[in-house]
Each structure stands twice: as structure tokens, then as C-alpha cells.
Design a protein around this motif. Structure first.
Motif, mmCIF file in Angstrom:
data_model
loop_
_atom_site.group_PDB
_atom_site.id
_atom_site.type_symbol
_atom_site.label_atom_id
_atom_site.label_comp_id
_atom_site.label_asym_id
_atom_site.label_seq_id
_atom_site.Cartn_x
_atom_site.Cartn_y
_atom_site.Cartn_z
ATOM 1 N N GLY A 25 32.249 43.417 43.957
ATOM 2 C CA GLY A 25 32.409 43.176 42.530
ATOM 3 C C GLY A 25 32.110 41.724 42.242
ATOM 4 O O GLY A 25 31.417 41.053 43.015
ATOM 5 N N SER A 26 32.630 41.250 41.104
ATOM 6 C CA SER A 26 32.449 39.842 40.804
ATOM 7 C C SER A 26 33.705 39.311 40.143
ATOM 8 O O SER A 26 34.507 40.076 39.616
ATOM 9 C CB SER A 26 31.238 39.641 39.891
ATOM 10 N N VAL A 27 33.848 37.980 40.195
ATOM 11 C CA VAL A 27 35.028 37.367 39.604
ATOM 12 C C VAL A 27 34.585 36.257 38.662
ATOM 13 O O VAL A 27 33.597 35.564 38.934
ATOM 14 C CB VAL A 27 35.976 36.830 40.710
ATOM 15 N N ALA A 28 35.267 36.167 37.526
ATOM 16 C CA ALA A 28 34.948 35.116 36.563
ATOM 17 C C ALA A 28 36.235 34.619 35.934
ATOM 18 O O ALA A 28 37.163 35.380 35.715
ATOM 19 C CB ALA A 28 34.005 35.662 35.485
ATOM 20 N N VAL A 29 36.291 33.294 35.684
ATOM 21 C CA VAL A 29 37.445 32.717 35.006
ATOM 22 C C VAL A 29 37.052 32.493 33.562
ATOM 23 O O VAL A 29 36.099 31.761 33.276
ATOM 24 C CB VAL A 29 37.851 31.383 35.669
ATOM 25 N N ARG A 30 37.736 33.173 32.654
ATOM 26 C CA ARG A 30 37.406 33.067 31.232
ATOM 27 C C ARG A 30 38.662 32.716 30.467
ATOM 28 O O ARG A 30 39.614 33.490 30.465
ATOM 29 C CB ARG A 30 36.873 34.411 30.699
ATOM 30 N N GLY A 31 38.632 31.569 29.798
ATOM 31 C CA GLY A 31 39.812 31.162 29.042
ATOM 32 C C GLY A 31 41.009 31.095 29.959
ATOM 33 O O GLY A 31 40.984 30.402 30.977
ATOM 34 N N THR A 32 42.069 31.822 29.661
ATOM 35 C CA THR A 32 43.238 31.801 30.537
ATOM 36 C C THR A 32 43.357 33.103 31.307
ATOM 37 O O THR A 32 44.451 33.526 31.651
ATOM 38 C CB THR A 32 44.523 31.572 29.709
ATOM 39 N N SER A 33 42.200 33.731 31.582
ATOM 40 C CA SER A 33 42.222 34.968 32.357
ATOM 41 C C SER A 33 41.267 34.875 33.534
ATOM 42 O O SER A 33 40.303 34.125 33.507
ATOM 43 C CB SER A 33 41.781 36.162 31.500
ATOM 44 N N VAL A 34 41.575 35.657 34.542
ATOM 45 C CA VAL A 34 40.653 35.810 35.661
ATOM 46 C C VAL A 34 40.231 37.268 35.636
ATOM 47 O O VAL A 34 41.080 38.163 35.748
ATOM 48 C CB VAL A 34 41.341 35.482 36.996
ATOM 49 N N SER A 35 38.949 37.521 35.431
ATOM 50 C CA SER A 35 38.570 38.931 35.399
ATOM 51 C C SER A 35 37.786 39.292 36.654
ATOM 52 O O SER A 35 36.893 38.574 37.101
ATOM 53 C CB SER A 35 37.824 39.273 34.114
ATOM 54 N N ILE A 36 38.212 40.406 37.240
ATOM 55 C CA ILE A 36 37.566 40.904 38.451
ATOM 56 C C ILE A 36 36.899 42.213 38.075
ATOM 57 O O ILE A 36 37.564 43.158 37.630
ATOM 58 C CB ILE A 36 38.606 41.114 39.561
ATOM 59 N N THR A 37 35.590 42.240 38.189
ATOM 60 C CA THR A 37 34.828 43.436 37.847
ATOM 61 C C THR A 37 34.396 44.101 39.139
ATOM 62 O O THR A 37 33.953 43.426 40.066
ATOM 63 C CB THR A 37 33.581 43.038 37.034
ATOM 64 N N MET A 38 34.598 45.398 39.230
ATOM 65 C CA MET A 38 34.209 46.124 40.438
ATOM 66 C C MET A 38 32.869 46.817 40.197
ATOM 67 O O MET A 38 32.616 47.332 39.105
ATOM 68 C CB MET A 38 35.265 47.169 40.806
ATOM 69 N N THR A 39 32.044 46.846 41.227
ATOM 70 C CA THR A 39 30.762 47.548 41.106
ATOM 71 C C THR A 39 31.023 49.033 40.850
ATOM 72 O O THR A 39 30.356 49.661 40.033
ATOM 73 C CB THR A 39 29.954 47.389 42.410
ATOM 74 N N GLU A 40 31.995 49.560 41.550
ATOM 75 C CA GLU A 40 32.391 50.950 41.308
ATOM 76 C C GLU A 40 33.848 50.976 40.916
ATOM 77 O O GLU A 40 34.686 50.369 41.570
ATOM 78 C CB GLU A 40 32.193 51.789 42.577
ATOM 79 N N GLY A 41 34.154 51.672 39.847
ATOM 80 C CA GLY A 41 35.548 51.835 39.443
ATOM 81 C C GLY A 41 36.013 50.695 38.557
ATOM 82 O O GLY A 41 35.280 49.727 38.299
ATOM 83 N N ALA A 42 37.265 50.838 38.135
ATOM 84 C CA ALA A 42 37.823 49.896 37.180
ATOM 85 C C ALA A 42 38.165 48.581 37.862
ATOM 86 O O ALA A 42 38.622 48.566 38.997
ATOM 87 C CB ALA A 42 39.073 50.495 36.542
ATOM 88 N N GLY A 43 37.941 47.489 37.162
ATOM 89 C CA GLY A 43 38.353 46.187 37.651
ATOM 90 C C GLY A 43 39.697 45.830 37.076
ATOM 91 O O GLY A 43 40.486 46.708 36.699
ATOM 92 N N VAL A 44 39.950 44.520 36.992
ATOM 93 C CA VAL A 44 41.241 44.097 36.477
ATOM 94 C C VAL A 44 41.077 42.735 35.818
ATOM 95 O O VAL A 44 40.270 41.928 36.247
ATOM 96 C CB VAL A 44 42.281 44.068 37.621
ATOM 97 N N VAL A 45 41.814 42.527 34.729
ATOM 98 C CA VAL A 45 41.845 41.213 34.103
ATOM 99 C C VAL A 45 43.251 40.644 34.275
ATOM 100 O O VAL A 45 44.225 41.228 33.817
ATOM 101 C CB VAL A 45 41.486 41.306 32.596
ATOM 102 N N LEU A 46 43.326 39.547 35.012
ATOM 103 C CA LEU A 46 44.635 38.926 35.281
ATOM 104 C C LEU A 46 44.860 37.784 34.298
ATOM 105 O O LEU A 46 43.988 36.931 34.128
ATOM 106 C CB LEU A 46 44.661 38.325 36.692
ATOM 107 N N ARG A 47 46.040 37.780 33.654
ATOM 108 C CA ARG A 47 46.413 36.580 32.907
ATOM 109 C C ARG A 47 46.757 35.501 33.929
ATOM 110 O O ARG A 47 47.287 35.800 34.990
ATOM 111 C CB ARG A 47 47.629 36.842 32.022
ATOM 112 N N ILE A 48 46.437 34.258 33.572
ATOM 113 C CA ILE A 48 46.672 33.202 34.560
ATOM 114 C C ILE A 48 48.158 33.102 34.915
ATOM 115 O O ILE A 48 48.520 32.773 36.042
ATOM 116 C CB ILE A 48 46.121 31.845 34.031
ATOM 117 N N ASP A 49 49.040 33.462 33.954
ATOM 118 C CA ASP A 49 50.469 33.347 34.272
ATOM 119 C C ASP A 49 50.977 34.530 35.093
ATOM 120 O O ASP A 49 52.148 34.596 35.429
ATOM 121 C CB ASP A 49 51.313 33.124 33.010
ATOM 122 N N GLU A 50 50.112 35.475 35.416
ATOM 123 C CA GLU A 50 50.488 36.513 36.385
ATOM 124 C C GLU A 50 50.287 36.034 37.820
ATOM 125 O O GLU A 50 50.693 36.687 38.763
ATOM 126 C CB GLU A 50 49.595 37.760 36.216
#
Ligand SMILES: [Zn+2]
Length: 968
Positions: A25-50
């Protein structure tokens, strides 16, 4: 907040809230979130305070989430930038000046003084804006430096107004410092929070950081209100000197602040010490609470810390998540799950009242006594309000030791489960048992851990030498003060036993409760080692007579009662063992309850330990999901204990699957040790070779359900047979070794002969080796195989490693199955047993493996005997019961009694036992007599009940004889 966008290809592995993330997948830091996108299936968006923390090495990055999950990201390139972006986002300082009402407000009288007063904070804020690392931010906003600058400005203000009058100047300085008091206090807290950040490990760095930023915000806010208080003091002429009493008052206030700081300093801390053996620490009376390879963990107060420094032993404080809020001594600790005792809304007292009010037919609050400081010892009675003789009592208690909060949580959750969460099983238990739950046995100490000292252990007795506290779990009356290892006579010690047995009102209340409602079974919850302990605890190597019941409920290491499913725990089950296996104790609860009241009593040491290298210890997180897991792990054992109360000897616990043993064997060599039901002891006949007589074990402290019978030292027998009433059990000895010359050839690699033996000339010993039996052909028709052995071992009281393991193989050593293990510490030999089922008719190998990681002897084994167990009808060919027991008179009033010899023409013997099983007369029978004569007067026999055995070969006649000489 600068926008950071960096999509970097990564491979992902880990869990997120129960969902597995795995793949590319791939990872990107956007604003106050870290989003992890998976090539297959659902990814996840983490709030930085998580994100609690992270650890990266350039290509790999581990994210530690507040859910307890860990996500692992790896990438060949770009990971450094992603890591930096996340750190930058996580440590970005919040807006701090918006809340400053005084700053620039009209009533704040902006001006030179105003600007100078705020200058240090604003400057730090400005410089910290661009800080790249946590360390840099901490340096810029250093509390001590800010404090020094603030102090300097206040002195400057005073000097500017009274350049000549020293007295006026000092008076104004004092007023200004009073006015700025709140800001100074907040700066002290900032210092504590800064230290917590410095000490936090990678996995919790951001958590500590967020605590620090809120402490920084509090500094800004307090500066704001301080300025509003300072301003009037700066205005107008000073008309008179500050009165002396005000100055004294201020000094008093300072002293109070110092005392406050002193209190914080005197608090107990969990500390880590490297390179000092546990024994050395214990020998110097340090409160060793755990150890892991490489270091020991102690709880130390300021005196202990001074002693450590004197000894040149360096210890570091273990900063747990909960420590971060510890800045204010005297303040109530804020918790979201844990309940203090006193809190009128959320406290334990309020909780019990609310449960009883909401469930008036099923729950009743009972006040069973009063603590030293006057708090009630509150038990919840579950079920009917009365205590009926038709319902067995079962007692659960928690928190003899104040700091063991998770234990109280366990008790409160058990209350909820039994009262509120209804089910068929709980309804039936509640209807048929008298269930008592005392969630806080030590309410004063417990409350104190919320208000003053998180790691306080004892009660709050003021001792004669000015120290505080008695260890309530050393104050019970059984074996009180037996030695100074299992408790301490020193009032400063954490295991101080008190001035006398039951000197403490809390223990007297618990004792009186047992008198009034003797529990058939009881459980006293502690934390945090992951054990289920049972009596005895006061002496190495002793086993309870009712071992079969204790083992059925607590389980074995192969079939344990409690599975440990806590995330990151270093064990997967609670190790069941007699109390001394952890360390010897005296004046302890379970020993007393078992010996004095026959209660089958357990001490579960609820698990805690480690998670992602973060140590919990007594500071089990204030976290609903972890506490729920702890409860779920321990509930099956609690319910099995309740179940067993009807008849412990018939217990069949669901959790272990081990039925409690009616007839048990502990050893066949060098002595025969068997356990038989106490109720049937008169119907018991043990046939060991050459008719070796067995007598009740004189070292027994308590035997409610079973009794241990022991022989004198004998040569290894080929068979031991026990008949109890209609049930018979036969043990055939299939293989044995005691490291003796002429023993069967066991294969020893890394096991050596040791003179430290229990029998013969030597025993086996090893630190790291294997000892394998020859192939054993197990006869068909056997119920099970038991591996009996005498053992001692020097492991780690807090850990299942190092340890010794017993395995067996039915495929000539290709694969092995664990049959048992020993762990902890046993300084003297005692008999152990591992059972193997399902091997009848097969060829079996048994192997002992020493995993002590040592070249030194650490594990000793002697008289290893492998016995096959089979059941047989008791009366069999050996036992004849249809012959008459015919004494000349019964009751016996004369000086002589004669028994009809029932085995006409055969030789034999007559044995007379007293009611305690002690043999008091024995006579061989020869020359084909008609009767046998016992001259009672010559034997000096007291009046009472006696049991007579007439035996010839395998045949036996027995009877009961009453002696009432001298009576009319
Ligand atoms: Zn404890």
C-alpha cells in the motif's frame, strides 16, 4: 499547521481495532492524519492523536496506537521523511496565546512591565514553533529556565520601585511572588511532565508529549491570571511595610509547598535496576516486585532510593502512562475506570450502594468492620440477605495491598457479573450459594494511593517509630512471625507484620467474618505476577493435604485455570503453585483461612507485566478494554470456585478439565505418599510392598477433605495399591531412576550426578540438559501414566523462565508433548507429578529438559518413578471383609481385651490405630491362636475410639473399639 503530503509506497503488517492490515500500500501524512492506503482492501486513516508513539530505523516504522495495536510499515525509500512528518505533526505545539485574556487586554494595562512579564513565555513559544525534535522543544520551554526568568523580572519590578529601600523592596518582592504563585506551581508541574517525556520510551513518547503540552498550556493560563494579581501590587505607593505575621505566613506557605514537594519526592516509585541479583536486593529488604532477564524491578520510596545510592546501585524510574499525571501531591488522581474508595459519585462505596439499591433482592451491602482511619470494610452479599446453613459460603476479597487497583476492579466486575449480568449459571450459583465480595480489604491504604502515593502497599497504621503501615497480608494469626524471611519485624519494611497477630482492625474484621460465615472456598485477589497460589506459603516444599482439590481448581501448567490474553503479557497462563513457589510468607491470608477454617483459599496474582516494552507493574492501565480482558480471563476460575462449594472433593472445574482427586499418589520412593478422603480414612487400606505401614503425615497443617498418608523410607516397590471403601487404585512402577549405580539406563546429556539427594547416594542435576527414559511399554488397560519425581529448583520467582519441562513421546522421540513443568523457586526437595493420558498399549519415552540457561546446577531430580495407574475393585482377591470383628467386649471396660483370630491356621498381625491414624499397638500373630490379647492397661491407652486391623497375607478384618475404662 503546514500541509505535509508524502505518499510513499510501503508494505503494511499489523492490526487496527481488530482488523488485520497486511500487504502492499502507501502511506501519506495529510494535515493531522496519517492515511494508509492498501492496494487490496480497505486502508485506514489514523488521527495523529491516536498514535502513542513510534519507532523507526530508516526503512521500517512501527506505529504504536492508543488502541494497543501496532502497525508495521516498511519501505525501501522515503520512510525517513514519513517518520519525520509524523513526528513533526505529533509534536506541533498547540495554540497557547489565545487563552491569554490579559495579554493585550485593556484592563491588563499593557505597558513595559506587562511586556517584560510575558516576554519569556512568548519568546519560548516563538522559538519552540520551529523545533524539530521533542528534545529541542523541551530545551526551549525548559521549566527551570522560565521560572528563573520570571523570578528575575519580579525582582526587577521591585527594584525599579524601591531602588533604595531594601525592606520595601523585599516586601514587594514577596507580594509579587505570592501573586505569581500559581504560575510557579504550574511551572513545577511542567518540569515533572518534561521529565516524564524524557523518560518515556518510543512507544509512549507522544502520550507523554501531549501531557507536557497541556502542562505548558496551563503555564500560559496561570501566567495570565498571575499577571492580573501582580498588577495591583505594582500600582500605587507602598504605605507600610508588610507586617511580620504576613511574612511568617508566607514562609509557612513556602514550607507547605516544600512539604508538598517532599511528599512527591517521598512517594514510592517503580524502578528498574540492572545487574543486581534479586537475592541481594531482597536480602537488603528492598521491595522486589518483579524481574525480567537483565534487571529487577523494585518499588522504592525516598529512603530506599538513598540506600540504593549509598550502595552504588543505579536505578531508573519506570515511567508509566499514569505517572504523567502525578505532578500534584494531595490531588485526587483522575481515573476513568478505576474507582477510589471515597469518591461520593464514582467511589467503591458509592458503587456498592448503587448496586444494592438497584437490585434489592439480589445484593446487600454489609459493613463487616472499620479500618484504622474509620472507613467501613464493605462486603456485598449476593443472593438472599441471610446466611443459610443450606447454602455454602464463598468469599472473594481484593486489595489487601493498597496499590493493587486491578484486583479491586476484578472484584467489582465480578459483582456486576453476578448481580447484573444474569445467566442461567449465575442465577443458579446465586440461588444456591452465600456469596460475599469484599472489594477493598485495605480501604485506607487504597484511598491513599489515589490521593498521595500511587505505590503505597500497607495499611495506614501509624507505627511506634513514626513510620506508617502494616502489611495486612502478614498480620493473620497462623504462623505469624514464623521467620523474618516471610515477613519483617521492621516497621519500615513493606512486609512489616505488625506488633502482634491480628493487631490490625482490618484483619480482625476479616477474622470475625470467617468466624461468622466460614467460607468453603475463598479467593483473595492480588496483582501482578500471573499466578494462582494456594497454601501453604510459609515453608518451602510443603504441600497441602487437599492438593487434589487445589490442583483441580487452580490447574496445572499444562491445563491451567486462567489463560492470560492481555496484549503483550509475557505469559499465556497463570502458573499454579503453593505460595512458597513465589516466596515464603507468614501471617498470610490463605494459609490462615485453610488452617483455621478449612477454606480452600486461593491468591490469584492477576497478570500485568509489559506491553510493547512499556511496563505496567502495579500501574495496570486505567483502560476499559484491558481491564475487561483481565476480568474475562479470570471469570471462569471464579465461577468454578463458586461451583465447587457444594462439595470440593467432587469438583469438576470447567476451566481446567481436571476432576478433583479422591485418591492421589505423590510419591512411591523413597517413601510412599498417598492422599485419601478424610471421610473414608477408616476404610482405607494401602498395600505397599512388605506391608509397610502408612500413617497420617505429621507435618499436616490442615486437612478438611483428604489426608496424606506416608510410609517410612523404603526400597523402591514394584506396586502400590490403595483401597478406599469400594474404590481401589493400583500403581505399577514401570521405570525409575535416582542416579544410582545399578539404575535403569536413562540417557543423560547435560545432567550430572549430584550428592544433594533425597535418597540413595546421588540425584540428577542440570542447568541446561536433557534426561531421557528408556522406552517404556505401557500395558493396555492403564488409566494413565504418572511421572513422579522429587525436585528442587532455583528459578525466578516472577517468571516462568527459567524452568524445567517434562515431555513425552509416543513415536520414539520424533515428536514430544508437554506433560508438565516446574518454575519459580523451590529451595528444598518436594514431590512433583506430571500426568499423561491416552498412552495405554503404547511405547513411551519421557524426557526432562532443564531450561535454566545456566552451566550451574539449577534443577535437581531424584527418585523419578513412572507409574501406571489402573482402577480395580477394592475388595478384590486381597481384601476380605466378610469375616467378623469379634472383641471380647466392646466398649472395653476392663484391663484386657481379646480379639477372635479370624484367619484360622494362618499367621498375621494385629494393629491398633487411634482416631488420628497413629499406630498405638502392634503384635505379630503366630502359633495358630484362637484369640489375640491386647493388654490395654499395659499400653497406657487413654479412653476413646480405636481402630483395630487384623491382617493375614492380603486378608483383612477391621473394627472399631470403644475404650471406657474407669467409667461406671
Ligand atoms: Zn498483593
Amino acid at each position: 499547521m503546514p500541509e505535509r503530503i508524502s505518499a510513499v509506497p510501503v508494505s503494511v503488517a499489523g492490526l487496527y481495532r481488530g482488523r488485520e492490515l497486511s500487504g502492499d500500500g502507501s502511506v501519506a501524512v495529510r494535515g493531522t492524519s496519517v492515511s494508509i492506503t492498501m492496494t487490496e482492501g480497505a486502508g485506514v486513516v489514523l488521527r495523529i492523536d491516536e498514535i502513542d508513539g513510534l519507532r523507526g530505523n530508516g526503512s521500517d516504522l512501527e506505529l504504536f496506537l492508543d488502541s494497543g495495536d501496532v502497525l508495521q510499515l516498511s519501505s525501501a525509500s522515503g520512510m525517513v521523511r514519513v517518520t519525520e512528518d509524523i513526528v513533526q505533526t505529533a509534536i506541533a505545539l498547540p495554540e497557547l496565546t489565545r487563552s491569554l485574556r490579559a495579554l493585550g487586554a485593556r484592563r491588563a494595562k499593557p505597558g513595559a512591565d506587562h511586556d517584560r512579564f510575558f516576554a519569556p513565555l512568548l519568546s519560548a513559544r516563538r522559538r519552540a514553533q520551529g523545533c524539530a525534535t521533542v528534545e529541542e522543544c523541551l530545551r526551549i520551554c525548559d521549566a527551570a529556565a522560565l521560572r528563573a526568568e520570571l523570578d528575575r523580572h519580579l525582582r526587577d519590578f521591585a527594584r525599579a520601585r524601591y531602588p533604595r529601600s531594601g525592606a520595601d523592596r523585599r516586601s514587594l518582592e514577596a507580594d509579587l511572588e505570592d501573586a505569581a504563585g500559581r504560575a510557579f506551581a504550574r511551572l513545577d508541574e511542567l518540569a515533572v511532565a518534561g521529565n516524564a517525556v524524557r523518560k518515556s520510551d518510543d512507544t509512549a513518547r507522544f502520550v507523554a508529549w501531549r501531557e507536557w503540552t497541556s502542562a505548558l498550556r496551563a503555564v500560559f493560563e496561570s501566567a495570565d491570571s498571575s499577571w492580573l494579581a501582580i498588577r495591583p501590587a505594582l500600582e500605587g505607593p507602598r504605605v507600610k511595610h508588610r507586617p511580620l505575621w504576613r511574612r511568617l505566613l508566607r514562609l509557612g506557605a513556602l514550607a507547605a509547598v516544600c512539604a508538598g514537594a517532599g511528599t512527591l519526592d517521598a512517594q514510592h516509585m517503580q524502578m528498574r535496576i540492572r545487574g543486581v541479583p534479586v537475592d541481594s536486593l531482597r536480602a537488603r529488604d528492598f521491595d522486589v516486585v518483579s524481574s525480567v532477564p537483565g534487571f529487577a524491578i523494585i518499588v522504592a520510596d525516598s529512603a530506599d532510593r538513598a540506600r540504593l545510592a549509598q550502595l552504588g546501585w543505579s536505578a531508573e524510574e519506570i515511567v508509566t502512562r499514569a505517572d504523567i499525571g502525578r505532578a500534584v501531591p494531595g490531588a485526587q488522581r483522575a481515573t476513568s475506570v478505576y474507582r477510589s474508595f471515597d469518591d461520593p459519585v464514582r467511589g467503591v462505596r458509592a458503587f456498592l450502594d448503587s448496586i444494592a439499591t438497584a437490585n434489592p433482592t439480589r445484593a446487600h451491602v454489609e459493613d463487616i468492620g472499620t479500618s484504622i482511619e474509620g472507613r467501613p470494610l464493605l462486603a456485598l452479599k449476593i443472593g438472599a440477605a441471610d446466611d443459610s446453613p443450606s447454602r455454602p459460603n464463598v468469599l472473594f476479597m481484593a486489595t489487601y495491598h493498597a496499590r493493587e487497583w486491578a484486583a479491586t476492579e476484578m472484584a467489582l466486575r465480578l459483582i456486576k457479573h453476578l448481580v447484573v449480568n444474569r445467566s442461567e449459571r449465575t442465577d443458579s450459583l446465586v440461588a444456591n450459594r452465600d456469596i460475599w465480595i469484599l472489594p477493598v480489604a485495605n480501604p485506607d491504604g487504597y484511598q491513599y494511593t489515589f490521593t498521595a502515593d500511587r505505590f503505597w502497599r500497607k495499611n495506614r497504621r501509624r507505627n511506634s517509630n513514626g513510620t506508617f503501615g502494616v502489611d495486612l497480608n502478614r498480620n493473620h494469626a497462623f504462623k505469624w512471625g514464623l521467620d523474618n524471611v516471610g515477613s519483617s519485624p521492621n516497621p519500615a519494611s513493606e512486609v512489616y507484620r505488625g506488633s502482634a497477630p491480628e493487631s490490625e482492625p482490618e484483619i480482625r474484621a476479616i477474622s470475625a467474618f470467617h468466624e461468622a460465615h466460614p467460607p468453603v472456598l475463598s479467593v483473595s485477589y492480588h496483582t501482578f505476577t500471573g499466578l494462582i497460589l494456594y497454601p501453604p506459603g510459609h515453608e518451602f516444599g510443603k504441600l497441602p493435604d487437599d492438593l487434589g482439590i487445589f490442583r483441580a481448581l487452580a490447574g496445572t501448567d499444562v491445563q491451567p485455570a486462567v489463560r492470560d490474553r492481555l496484549p503483550g503479557s509475557n505469559r499465556d497462563h497463570y502458573h499454579p503453585a503453593p505460595g512458597w513457589n513465589l516466596y515464603p510468607t507468614n501471617g498470610e491470608y490463605t494459609d490462615w483461612a485453610y488452617a483455621e477454617h478449612g477454606s480452600i483459599a486461593f491468591t490469584p496474582e492477576l497478570s500485568s507485566g509489559f506491553e510493547f516494552e512499556r511496563f505496567y507493574g502495579f500501574d495496570f492501565p486505567d483502560d476499559e478494554s484491558r481491564l475487561a480482558t483481565l476480568f474475562d480471563d479470570n471469570l471462569p476460575f471464579a465461577l468454578d470456585v463458586l461451583d465447587a462449594a457444594r462439595d470440593p472433593l467432587k469438583a469438576r472445574p470447567l476451566a481446567t478439565g481436571i476432576a478433583s482427586e479422591r485418591i492421589g499418589i505423590e510419591s512411591v520412593s523413597p517413601v510412599v505418599r498417598v492422599r485419601v478422603p478424610l471421610a473414608d480414612i477408616r476404610k482405607t487400606f494401602v498395600k505397599s510392598p512388605a506391608s509397610v505401614p502408612l500413617a497420617p503425615d505429621p507435618s499436616s497443617d490442615a486437612a478438611v477433605y483428604t489426608r496424606r498418608l506416608v510410609s517410612t523410607v523404603i526400597a523402591r516397590p514394584a506396586e502400590v495399591r490403595i483401597d478406599v471403601g469400594a474404590a481401589g487404585v493400583r500403581y505399577d512402577i514401570l521405570s525409575a531412576t535416582g542416579a544410582e549405580r545399578g539404575d535403569e539406563p536413562w540417557l543423560a546429556s547435560g545432567f550430572l550426578k549430584s550428592p544433594l539427594r533425597i535418597a540413595g547416594d546421588s540425584a540428577w542435576t542440570s542447568g541446561n540438559g536433557k534426561l531421557r527414559s528408556p522406552a517404556i511399554a505401557v500395558p493396555a488397560g492403564l488409566d494413565s501414566l504418572s511421572v513422579l519425581f522429587w525436585t528442587r529448583y532455583l528459578g525466578d520467582p516472577f517468571s516462568l523462565l527459567p524452568r524445567g519441562e517434562i515431555h513425552y513421546s509416543v513415536d520414539n522421540g520424533n515428536s514430544w508433548t508437554l506433560a508438565g513443568l516446574v518454575a519459580g523457586v523451590a529451595e528444598t526437595y518436594y514431590p512433583e507429578r506430571a500426568d499423561i493420558v491416552g498412552v495405554a498399549g503404547k511405547t513411551v519415552l519421557v524426557e526432562f529438559t532443564a531450561l535454566f540457561g545456566s552451566t550451574l546446577p539449577s534443577w535437581w531430580l531424584d527418585e523419578i518413578t513412572i507409574v501406571g495407574r489402573s482402577s480395580a475393585p477394592a475388595s478384590g482377591p486381597d481384601l476380605i471383609t466378610n469375616l467378623d470383628f469379634r472383641p471380647s467386649e466392646n466398649p472395653v471396660r476392663g484391663e484386657v481385651v481379646r480379639f477372635l483370630w479370624p484367619f484360622a491356621g494362618a499367621e498375621g498381625e494385629v494393629i491398633v490405630y487411634d482416631i488420628g491414624g497413629r499406630q498405638i499397638w502392634h503384635a505379630p500373630v503366630r502359633d495358630n491362636p484362637v484369640t489375640v490379647t491386647w493388654r490395654i492397661a499395659e499400653s497406657g491407652t487413654a479412653n476413646g475410639v480405636y481402630f483395630v486391623l487384623l491382617r493375614s497375607g492380603g486378608r483383612l478384618v477391621r473394627g472399631k473399639l470403644f475404650v471406657t475404662r474407669g467409667a461406671l
